[in-house]
Design an enzyme around this catalytic site. Structure first.
Site, PDB file in Angstrom:
ATOM      1  N   SER A 113      40.090  17.928  44.138  1.00  0.00           N
ATOM      2  CA  SER A 113      41.441  17.398  43.899  1.00  0.00           C
ATOM      3  C   SER A 113      42.239  17.537  45.189  1.00  0.00           C
ATOM      4  CB  SER A 113      42.154  18.183  42.797  1.00  0.00           C
ATOM      5  OG  SER A 113      41.423  18.136  41.604  1.00  0.00           O
ATOM      6  N   LEU A 150      39.200  37.153  58.299  1.00  0.00           N
ATOM      7  CA  LEU A 150      38.825  36.941  59.694  1.00  0.00           C
ATOM      8  C   LEU A 150      39.990  36.291  60.428  1.00  0.00           C
ATOM      9  CD1 LEU A 150      35.264  35.586  58.889  1.00  0.00           C
ATOM     10  CD2 LEU A 150      35.876  37.893  59.635  1.00  0.00           C
ATOM     11  N   PRO A 185      35.730  40.337  54.828  1.00  0.00           N
ATOM     12  CA  PRO A 185      37.062  40.670  55.350  1.00  0.00           C
ATOM     13  C   PRO A 185      37.836  39.411  55.733  1.00  0.00           C
ATOM     14  CG  PRO A 185      35.366  41.236  56.955  1.00  0.00           C
ATOM     15  CD  PRO A 185      34.650  40.678  55.760  1.00  0.00           C
ATOM     16  N   LYS A 236      30.436  20.356  45.501  1.00  0.00           N
ATOM     17  CA  LYS A 236      31.765  20.559  44.927  1.00  0.00           C
ATOM     18  C   LYS A 236      31.942  19.432  43.908  1.00  0.00           C
ATOM     19  CE  LYS A 236      36.301  21.902  45.133  1.00  0.00           C
ATOM     20  NZ  LYS A 236      36.864  23.238  45.032  1.00  0.00           N
ATOM     21  N   THR A 296      35.873  28.729  49.044  1.00  0.00           N
ATOM     22  CA  THR A 296      35.262  27.782  49.983  1.00  0.00           C
ATOM     23  C   THR A 296      34.739  28.505  51.219  1.00  0.00           C
ATOM     24  OG1 THR A 296      36.702  26.025  49.197  1.00  0.00           O
ATOM     25  CG2 THR A 296      35.704  25.701  51.350  1.00  0.00           C
ATOM     26  N   ALA A 354      36.674  24.607  40.951  1.00  0.00           N
ATOM     27  CA  ALA A 354      38.025  24.393  41.484  1.00  0.00           C
ATOM     28  C   ALA A 354      38.926  25.409  40.820  1.00  0.00           C
ATOM     29  CB  ALA A 354      38.499  22.977  41.174  1.00  0.00           C
ATOM     30  N   GLY A 355      39.751  26.085  41.615  1.00  0.00           N
ATOM     31  CA  GLY A 355      40.660  27.083  41.050  1.00  0.00           C
ATOM     32  C   GLY A 355      39.889  28.189  40.339  1.00  0.00           C
TER      33      GLY A 355
END
Ligand SMILES: Nc1ncnc2c1ncn2[C@@H]1O[C@H](COP(=O)(O)OP(=O)(O)OP(=O)(O)O)[C@@H](O)[C@H]1O
Ligand SMILES: [Mg+2]
Length: 212
Positions: free
Chosen positions: A37, A186, A184, A33, A17, A102-103
């Site tokens: 869930s 953050l 990286p 998306k 995300t 998702a996942g």
């Protein structure tokens, strides 16, 4: 022909995300998306909107908004619904589109269907988000094998985490899939910091040549 990407990952919580927010912002794209869930916490769509500063007209509504933060097949069952492929056709939009799964790839959407099966139907290039921490070589190579088994186009790997050059090198070497860059961790995850980190670590030109 439009520029479209599927953002998948080696696992849940790898940073899809956050990466999607950065990419959506950098491309000025739409974001979708298909299956959310869990609705109690901030949803992925809301995070992308906030961290990517994405205007609401470029945020597409989820096909499924499921209440419970568990695997979509179970979350759908709890809500008394079931996920079917016909409703998972990517919407057509007038511009680039970033789609977040998702996942990981082998997440079940129903008793019959994995997320990877939907990706295989779409034939949209996948960006695989991968950690840089211990365990990622195995997870990333397994995910690439699963993508190849289904002839899903692979656009590249987006690493997320602290620099680990040897890990990144051996994954690219053994898979033959390119690294797009590394986001990286953050410490201060703001829209401005994310935007700066994306532009510092990824070449926007690379993403311009994805057509599906
Ligand atoms: N680059 C980053 N810098 C700082 N924190 C990050 C970064 N990437 C991810 N995180 C942290 O990890 C958490 C999980 O990331 P994210 O929500 O992007 O995972 P995901 O892969 O989209 O998970 P899901 O499978 O639930 O969609 C974030 O809430 C954030 O706290
Ligand atoms: Mg997510």
């Amino acid at each position: 022909m439009t520029t479209r990407f599927v953002i998948s990952g080696t696992d849940t919580g790898v940073g899809k995300t956050i990466f999607s927010a950065a990419l959506t912002s950098a491309l000025g794209s739409y974001y979708w998306k298909p299956v959310q869930s869990g609705l109690d916490e901030e949803t992925d769509t809301q995070i992308v909107r906030r961290l990517g500063r994405v205007p609401s007209e470029r945020i597409l509504p989820e096909a499924y908004r499921l209440a419970t933060p568990v695997s979509p097949h179970l979350s759908a069952r709890i809500d008394g619904t079931s996920i079917v492929t016909e409703t998972l056709d990517p919407p057509s939009v007038n511009g680039p589109l970033v789609i977040e799964g998702a996942g990981g790839l082998m997440v079940p959407l129903s008793e019959q269907l994995l997320f990877a099966d939907a990706f295989a139907q779409w034939k949209i290039p996948v960006i695989l988000c991968a950690r840089t921490t211990l365990g990622t070589i195995n997870h990333t190579l397994l995910s690439i094998e699963a993508l190849r088994n289904r002839a899903i186009p692979i656009f590249g790997i987006a690493f997320i985490g602290e620099m680990n050059l040897e890990t990144q090198r051996i994954i690219v070497q053994l898979s033959g899939v390119r690294s797009l860059g590394r986001l990286p961790i953050l410490p201060n995850l703001t829209a401005a910091a994310l935007r700066a980190a994306f532009h510092e670590n990824f070449d926007l030109e690379t993403f311009a040549d994805a057509r599906s």
